[in-house]
Scaffold this motif. Structure first.
Motif, PDB file in Angstrom:
ATOM      1  N   ALA A  94      19.958 -29.622 -29.310  1.00  0.00           N
ATOM      2  CA  ALA A  94      19.027 -28.746 -28.597  1.00  0.00           C
ATOM      3  C   ALA A  94      17.709 -29.474 -28.348  1.00  0.00           C
ATOM      4  CB  ALA A  94      18.778 -27.490 -29.418  1.00  0.00           C
ATOM      5  N   PRO A  95      17.053 -29.188 -27.227  1.00  0.00           N
ATOM      6  CA  PRO A  95      15.738 -29.791 -26.979  1.00  0.00           C
ATOM      7  C   PRO A  95      14.754 -29.362 -28.070  1.00  0.00           C
ATOM      8  CG  PRO A  95      16.557 -28.674 -25.018  1.00  0.00           C
ATOM      9  CD  PRO A  95      17.494 -28.330 -26.139  1.00  0.00           C
ATOM     10  N   SER A  96      13.831 -30.260 -28.411  1.00  0.00           N
ATOM     11  CA  SER A  96      12.930 -29.945 -29.521  1.00  0.00           C
ATOM     12  C   SER A  96      11.449 -29.998 -29.151  1.00  0.00           C
ATOM     13  CB  SER A  96      13.195 -30.916 -30.674  1.00  0.00           C
ATOM     14  OG  SER A  96      13.049 -32.252 -30.229  1.00  0.00           O
ATOM     15  N   LEU A  97      11.105 -30.380 -27.937  1.00  0.00           N
ATOM     16  CA  LEU A  97       9.699 -30.566 -27.595  1.00  0.00           C
ATOM     17  C   LEU A  97       9.069 -29.425 -26.810  1.00  0.00           C
ATOM     18  CD1 LEU A  97       9.640 -34.345 -26.689  1.00  0.00           C
ATOM     19  CD2 LEU A  97       8.264 -33.215 -28.411  1.00  0.00           C
ATOM     20  N   GLY A  98       9.832 -28.620 -26.156  1.00  0.00           N
ATOM     21  CA  GLY A  98       9.286 -27.615 -25.242  1.00  0.00           C
ATOM     22  C   GLY A  98       8.331 -26.629 -25.881  1.00  0.00           C
ATOM     23  N   LEU A  99       8.771 -25.908 -26.884  1.00  0.00           N
ATOM     24  CA  LEU A  99       7.945 -24.869 -27.497  1.00  0.00           C
ATOM     25  C   LEU A  99       6.698 -25.434 -28.180  1.00  0.00           C
ATOM     26  CD1 LEU A  99       7.482 -21.898 -28.097  1.00  0.00           C
ATOM     27  CD2 LEU A  99       8.915 -22.177 -30.149  1.00  0.00           C
ATOM     28  N   PRO A 100       6.809 -26.477 -29.020  1.00  0.00           N
ATOM     29  CA  PRO A 100       5.589 -27.008 -29.638  1.00  0.00           C
ATOM     30  C   PRO A 100       4.571 -27.514 -28.606  1.00  0.00           C
ATOM     31  CG  PRO A 100       7.521 -27.898 -30.738  1.00  0.00           C
ATOM     32  CD  PRO A 100       8.006 -27.140 -29.544  1.00  0.00           C
ATOM     33  N   LEU A 101       5.048 -28.138 -27.550  1.00  0.00           N
ATOM     34  CA  LEU A 101       4.144 -28.627 -26.516  1.00  0.00           C
ATOM     35  C   LEU A 101       3.460 -27.461 -25.801  1.00  0.00           C
ATOM     36  CD1 LEU A 101       2.980 -30.996 -24.969  1.00  0.00           C
ATOM     37  CD2 LEU A 101       4.973 -30.893 -23.478  1.00  0.00           C
ATOM     38  N   ALA A 102       4.219 -26.444 -25.476  1.00  0.00           N
ATOM     39  CA  ALA A 102       3.642 -25.265 -24.812  1.00  0.00           C
ATOM     40  C   ALA A 102       2.590 -24.601 -25.698  1.00  0.00           C
ATOM     41  CB  ALA A 102       4.748 -24.273 -24.455  1.00  0.00           C
ATOM     42  N   LEU A 103       2.860 -24.500 -26.985  1.00  0.00           N
ATOM     43  CA  LEU A 103       1.884 -23.893 -27.905  1.00  0.00           C
ATOM     44  C   LEU A 103       0.618 -24.736 -28.003  1.00  0.00           C
ATOM     45  CD1 LEU A 103       4.234 -22.628 -30.764  1.00  0.00           C
ATOM     46  CD2 LEU A 103       3.024 -21.258 -29.055  1.00  0.00           C
ATOM     47  N   ALA A 104       0.760 -26.047 -28.060  1.00  0.00           N
ATOM     48  CA  ALA A 104      -0.413 -26.927 -28.140  1.00  0.00           C
ATOM     49  C   ALA A 104      -1.272 -26.805 -26.886  1.00  0.00           C
ATOM     50  CB  ALA A 104       0.023 -28.372 -28.360  1.00  0.00           C
ATOM     51  N   VAL A 105      -0.643 -26.739 -25.726  1.00  0.00           N
ATOM     52  CA  VAL A 105      -1.395 -26.590 -24.478  1.00  0.00           C
ATOM     53  C   VAL A 105      -2.067 -25.217 -24.437  1.00  0.00           C
ATOM     54  CG1 VAL A 105      -1.178 -26.458 -21.957  1.00  0.00           C
ATOM     55  CG2 VAL A 105      -0.021 -28.291 -23.219  1.00  0.00           C
ATOM     56  N   LEU A 106      -1.381 -24.191 -24.890  1.00  0.00           N
ATOM     57  CA  LEU A 106      -1.967 -22.852 -24.934  1.00  0.00           C
ATOM     58  C   LEU A 106      -3.190 -22.819 -25.843  1.00  0.00           C
ATOM     59  CD1 LEU A 106      -1.820 -19.799 -24.249  1.00  0.00           C
ATOM     60  CD2 LEU A 106      -0.369 -19.560 -26.268  1.00  0.00           C
ATOM     61  N   VAL A 107      -3.076 -23.384 -27.032  1.00  0.00           N
ATOM     62  CA  VAL A 107      -4.210 -23.404 -27.964  1.00  0.00           C
ATOM     63  C   VAL A 107      -5.365 -24.210 -27.369  1.00  0.00           C
ATOM     64  CG1 VAL A 107      -4.980 -24.215 -30.233  1.00  0.00           C
ATOM     65  CG2 VAL A 107      -2.805 -23.000 -30.015  1.00  0.00           C
ATOM     66  N   THR A 108      -5.064 -25.327 -26.706  1.00  0.00           N
ATOM     67  CA  THR A 108      -6.102 -26.127 -26.060  1.00  0.00           C
ATOM     68  C   THR A 108      -6.817 -25.313 -24.997  1.00  0.00           C
ATOM     69  OG1 THR A 108      -4.877 -28.163 -26.460  1.00  0.00           O
ATOM     70  CG2 THR A 108      -6.560 -28.231 -24.756  1.00  0.00           C
ATOM     71  N   ALA A 109      -6.069 -24.587 -24.184  1.00  0.00           N
ATOM     72  CA  ALA A 109      -6.679 -23.760 -23.140  1.00  0.00           C
ATOM     73  C   ALA A 109      -7.583 -22.691 -23.743  1.00  0.00           C
ATOM     74  CB  ALA A 109      -5.593 -23.125 -22.276  1.00  0.00           C
ATOM     75  N   VAL A 110      -7.156 -22.103 -24.836  1.00  0.00           N
ATOM     76  CA  VAL A 110      -7.977 -21.080 -25.502  1.00  0.00           C
ATOM     77  C   VAL A 110      -9.257 -21.718 -26.046  1.00  0.00           C
ATOM     78  CG1 VAL A 110      -8.067 -19.531 -27.495  1.00  0.00           C
ATOM     79  CG2 VAL A 110      -6.063 -19.536 -26.006  1.00  0.00           C
ATOM     80  N   LEU A 111      -9.144 -22.891 -26.659  1.00  0.00           N
ATOM     81  CA  LEU A 111     -10.322 -23.585 -27.192  1.00  0.00           C
ATOM     82  C   LEU A 111     -11.312 -23.924 -26.081  1.00  0.00           C
ATOM     83  CD1 LEU A 111      -8.710 -25.982 -29.814  1.00  0.00           C
ATOM     84  CD2 LEU A 111     -10.297 -24.095 -30.295  1.00  0.00           C
ATOM     85  N   VAL A 112     -10.804 -24.452 -24.979  1.00  0.00           N
ATOM     86  CA  VAL A 112     -11.687 -24.815 -23.863  1.00  0.00           C
ATOM     87  C   VAL A 112     -12.330 -23.559 -23.273  1.00  0.00           C
ATOM     88  CG1 VAL A 112     -11.724 -25.769 -21.523  1.00  0.00           C
ATOM     89  CG2 VAL A 112     -10.516 -26.982 -23.346  1.00  0.00           C
ATOM     90  N   GLY A 113     -11.546 -22.512 -23.091  1.00  0.00           N
ATOM     91  CA  GLY A 113     -12.108 -21.258 -22.567  1.00  0.00           C
ATOM     92  C   GLY A 113     -13.164 -20.677 -23.468  1.00  0.00           C
ATOM     93  N   ALA A 114     -12.893 -20.664 -24.770  1.00  0.00           N
ATOM     94  CA  ALA A 114     -13.873 -20.144 -25.717  1.00  0.00           C
ATOM     95  C   ALA A 114     -15.114 -21.031 -25.750  1.00  0.00           C
ATOM     96  CB  ALA A 114     -13.253 -20.051 -27.120  1.00  0.00           C
ATOM     97  N   GLY A 115     -14.912 -22.326 -25.663  1.00  0.00           N
ATOM     98  CA  GLY A 115     -16.042 -23.253 -25.651  1.00  0.00           C
ATOM     99  C   GLY A 115     -16.920 -23.103 -24.438  1.00  0.00           C
ATOM    100  N   MET A 116     -16.311 -22.771 -23.302  1.00  0.00           N
ATOM    101  CA  MET A 116     -17.098 -22.547 -22.080  1.00  0.00           C
ATOM    102  C   MET A 116     -17.871 -21.233 -22.165  1.00  0.00           C
ATOM    103  SD  MET A 116     -14.400 -23.927 -19.255  1.00  0.00           S
ATOM    104  CE  MET A 116     -15.462 -23.842 -17.836  1.00  0.00           C
ATOM    105  N   ALA A 117     -17.270 -20.231 -22.804  1.00  0.00           N
ATOM    106  CA  ALA A 117     -17.934 -18.937 -22.939  1.00  0.00           C
ATOM    107  C   ALA A 117     -19.125 -19.027 -23.889  1.00  0.00           C
ATOM    108  CB  ALA A 117     -16.943 -17.900 -23.435  1.00  0.00           C
ATOM    109  N   VAL A 118     -19.024 -19.835 -24.932  1.00  0.00           N
ATOM    110  CA  VAL A 118     -20.088 -19.961 -25.926  1.00  0.00           C
ATOM    111  C   VAL A 118     -21.223 -20.834 -25.415  1.00  0.00           C
ATOM    112  CG1 VAL A 118     -20.603 -20.869 -28.224  1.00  0.00           C
ATOM    113  CG2 VAL A 118     -18.523 -19.578 -27.851  1.00  0.00           C
ATOM    114  N   ALA A 119     -20.880 -21.866 -24.629  1.00  0.00           N
ATOM    115  CA  ALA A 119     -21.906 -22.838 -24.174  1.00  0.00           C
ATOM    116  C   ALA A 119     -22.915 -22.249 -23.234  1.00  0.00           C
ATOM    117  CB  ALA A 119     -21.236 -24.021 -23.484  1.00  0.00           C
TER     118      ALA A 119
END
Length: 127
Positions: free
Chosen positions: A102-127
């Protein structure tokens, strides 16, 4: 065209892959290699994105920017390592005529990108 036989399995790297089973149809091995290279390109893009995010300091709170950049760089490194192990697992399965793992990279990669997007969005809102 070179008609020499391929090197014996004990002389090919990695032996954990080439030391098992029989030579498959080259199209399957080449497709597996293309998939590996696609994951390596993804890995490079993640690392470059993390470096760019930190270097450009684009109106994002420094703590959030650093966290997102580190997450992207670490994810890129992990994707590269997992891509290698995935390539070897698939190649061994092809050589042994077994079902592909079974493929093993899809879900972890998607979660990492999602968390990154949340961090960047939150960082833009705070700045």
């Amino acid at each position: 065209m070179d008609d020499r036989p391929s090197p014996p399995a004990e002389r090919r790297f990695p032996r954990s892959v080439y030391g098992h089973g029989s030579e498959p149809d080259p199209r399957f091995s080449l497709a597996n290699e293309r998939t590996f290279l696609a994951w390596i390109r993804t890995s490079l893009a993640l690392v470059a994105g993390g470096v760019a995010l930190e270097a450009l300091a684009a109106g994002i709170h420094p703590a959030f920017r650093l966290a997102a950049a580190v997450l992207l760089v670490v994810t890129g490194a992990v994707v590269a390592a997992v891509a290698w192990f995935s390539w070897s697992r698939v190649e061994r399965s092809i050589r042994l005529s077994r079902p592909l793992p079974a493929p093993s990279l899809g879900l972890p990669l998607a979660l990492a990108v999602l968390v990154t997007a949340v961090l960047v969005g939150a960082g833009m809102a705070v700045a």
